[in-house]
Design an enzyme around this catalytic site. Structure first.
Site, PDB file in Angstrom:
ATOM      1  N   SER A  48       0.859  -1.123  -0.044  1.00 38.39           N
ATOM      2  CA  SER A  48      -0.008   0.199   0.008  1.00 38.39           C
ATOM      3  C   SER A  48       0.602   1.316   0.005  1.00 38.39           C
ATOM      4  O   SER A  48       0.700   1.840  -0.717  1.00 38.39           O
ATOM      5  CB  SER A  48      -0.929  -0.046   1.209  1.00 38.39           C
ATOM      6  OG  SER A  48      -1.730  -1.100   0.976  1.00 38.39           O
ATOM      7  N   TYR A 111     -12.684  -4.778  -4.681  1.00 34.60           N
ATOM      8  CA  TYR A 111     -13.829  -4.035  -5.230  1.00 34.60           C
ATOM      9  C   TYR A 111     -14.970  -4.884  -5.027  1.00 34.60           C
ATOM     10  O   TYR A 111     -15.878  -4.425  -4.074  1.00 34.60           O
ATOM     11  CB  TYR A 111     -13.674  -3.613  -6.820  1.00 34.60           C
ATOM     12  CG  TYR A 111     -14.841  -2.903  -7.346  1.00 34.60           C
ATOM     13  CD1 TYR A 111     -15.030  -1.743  -7.144  1.00 34.60           C
ATOM     14  CD2 TYR A 111     -15.885  -3.871  -7.913  1.00 34.60           C
ATOM     15  CE1 TYR A 111     -16.188  -1.010  -7.638  1.00 34.60           C
ATOM     16  CE2 TYR A 111     -16.969  -3.032  -8.640  1.00 34.60           C
ATOM     17  CZ  TYR A 111     -17.120  -1.814  -8.079  1.00 34.60           C
ATOM     18  OH  TYR A 111     -18.133  -0.827  -8.553  1.00 34.60           O
ATOM     19  N   TYR A 137      -2.654 -10.500   3.113  1.00 34.21           N
ATOM     20  CA  TYR A 137      -2.648  -9.111   3.631  1.00 34.21           C
ATOM     21  C   TYR A 137      -4.099  -8.614   3.759  1.00 34.21           C
ATOM     22  O   TYR A 137      -4.945  -8.681   3.129  1.00 34.21           O
ATOM     23  CB  TYR A 137      -1.861  -8.296   2.397  1.00 34.21           C
ATOM     24  CG  TYR A 137      -1.926  -6.665   2.496  1.00 34.21           C
ATOM     25  CD1 TYR A 137      -2.184  -6.180   3.858  1.00 34.21           C
ATOM     26  CD2 TYR A 137      -1.576  -6.090   1.835  1.00 34.21           C
ATOM     27  CE1 TYR A 137      -1.968  -4.767   4.186  1.00 34.21           C
ATOM     28  CE2 TYR A 137      -1.347  -4.655   1.941  1.00 34.21           C
ATOM     29  CZ  TYR A 137      -1.499  -4.290   3.116  1.00 34.21           C
ATOM     30  OH  TYR A 137      -1.522  -2.575   3.350  1.00 34.21           O
ATOM     31  N   LYS A 166      -0.107 -10.337   7.058  1.00 39.69           N
ATOM     32  CA  LYS A 166       0.001  -9.029   7.578  1.00 39.69           C
ATOM     33  C   LYS A 166      -1.403  -8.589   7.808  1.00 39.69           C
ATOM     34  O   LYS A 166      -2.387  -8.360   7.132  1.00 39.69           O
ATOM     35  CB  LYS A 166       0.573  -8.127   6.602  1.00 39.69           C
ATOM     36  CG  LYS A 166       0.705  -6.643   6.980  1.00 39.69           C
ATOM     37  CD  LYS A 166       1.199  -5.616   5.865  1.00 39.69           C
ATOM     38  CE  LYS A 166       1.047  -4.107   6.530  1.00 39.69           C
ATOM     39  NZ  LYS A 166       1.165  -3.216   5.375  1.00 39.69           N
TER      40      LYS A 166
END
Length: 300
Positions: A48, A111, A137, A166
């Protein structure tokens, strides 16, 4: 490479760009060399903080190729290959394997919401299709959907190639449940926090470390906490934790915070450009003023 390579302090490395938002190889090289020379345990590119979501796949592959080549085996390398479609994740992950990355990290589709059974099949299909270890993640604040501890535990048990997660969730009980459930079912499964201030608590609960943004420019703090925890040096932890808490305020200054991380790298000694990928942009002067105050308060 042992799964134990993917623990400790891992920066989600910023992608260095010029003022037009184009990849800047010279600046990226300077930055990578700085991180390699630090005490971080591995490097994550195209997460990110690396702005993968604002890049074309061609640019993602270009950045991945450069970064793996520049690191040149000096630290383990993780490449972010998350996408909304399973086939695209597999393509990007196989590319990462081909260029010599050590693992990939895959955020869940961000999405269309998926049932837990479809999320399970997504990760299982990826794990069975690629020749490289996979980290999950979880970032529900951005994806809109949580990866529950029960789902993660099921994937951990069924997919040996999925080596950890994560967990970027602002709730320590979520990390606790992952540690108790997923690591309880599979002790080698890595549980890594995504919020800087949860690094110490994650370690204390039996987790494995943090993929935390401030380690881009202040690894002496995050790596210092990790080392102090291993050595049971509570005096060092008591000195470092308040500084980390001060720095964590940076994340709430701007949305997204990608420019702030790059400016912090520049302000702490690296001659790099601080461009960001549109639609992100440089913040206004009020944000910059507060940014400088926080760095100073934290001792920089």
């Amino acid at each position: 490479m042992s799964f134990d390579a993917f623990k400790g302090v891992i920066p989600p490395v910023s992608t260095i760009m010029n003022d037009k938002g184009e990849f800047d190889a010279d600046g990226m090289g300077i930055f990578i060399d700085r991180l390699v020379e630090s005490d971080v345990n591995a490097l994550l590119f195209l997460g990110s903080a690396g702005e993968f979501s604002q890049m074309t796949n061609a640019t993602r592959k270009q950045v991945a190729e450069f970064c793996v080549k520049r690191v040149a085996g000096r630290k383990p390398v993780i490449i972010g290959t998350g996408a909304c479609g399973t086939a695209e994740v597999i393509e990007l992950s196989e590319h990462a394997a081909h260029i010599g990355a050590d693992a990939v990290i895959v955020v869940n589709p961000y999405y269309a919401s998926m049932s837990e059974e479809r999320l399970y099949r997504h990760y299982r299909t990826i794990a069975e299709s690629v020749s490289i270890p996979v980290l999950m993640y979880n970032f529900p604040a951005l994806t809109g959907q949580d990866l529950s501890p029960a789902l993660v535990t099921r994937i951990a048990k069924d997919c040996p190639n999925v080596i950890g997660i994560k967990d970027t969730v602002d709730c320590i009980s979520h990390i606790r449940d992952l540690i108790f459930q997923a690591k309880g079912a599979r002790p080698d499964f890595k549980v890594i926090c995504g919020y800087d201030e949860y690094l110490f608590t994650t370690l204390a609960l039996g987790g494995d470390g943090g993929i935390v943004g401030t380690s881009n420019f202040a690894p002496e703090i995050t790596c210092g906490i990790y080392k102090a925890f291993q050595e049971k040096d509570m005096a060092a932890i008591a000195e470092l934790l308040p500084r980390l808490s001060i720095l964590s305020q940076l994340y709430s200054l701007d949305t997204p915070f990608s420019w702030l991380l790059k400016e912090a790298v520049r302000a702490t000694g690296s001659d790099i450009p601080t461009g960001v990928a549109a639609p992100a942009s440089e913040p206004d002067e009020d944000v910059k003023k507060r940014f400088r105050e926080i760095l100073k308060q934290a001792g920089f």
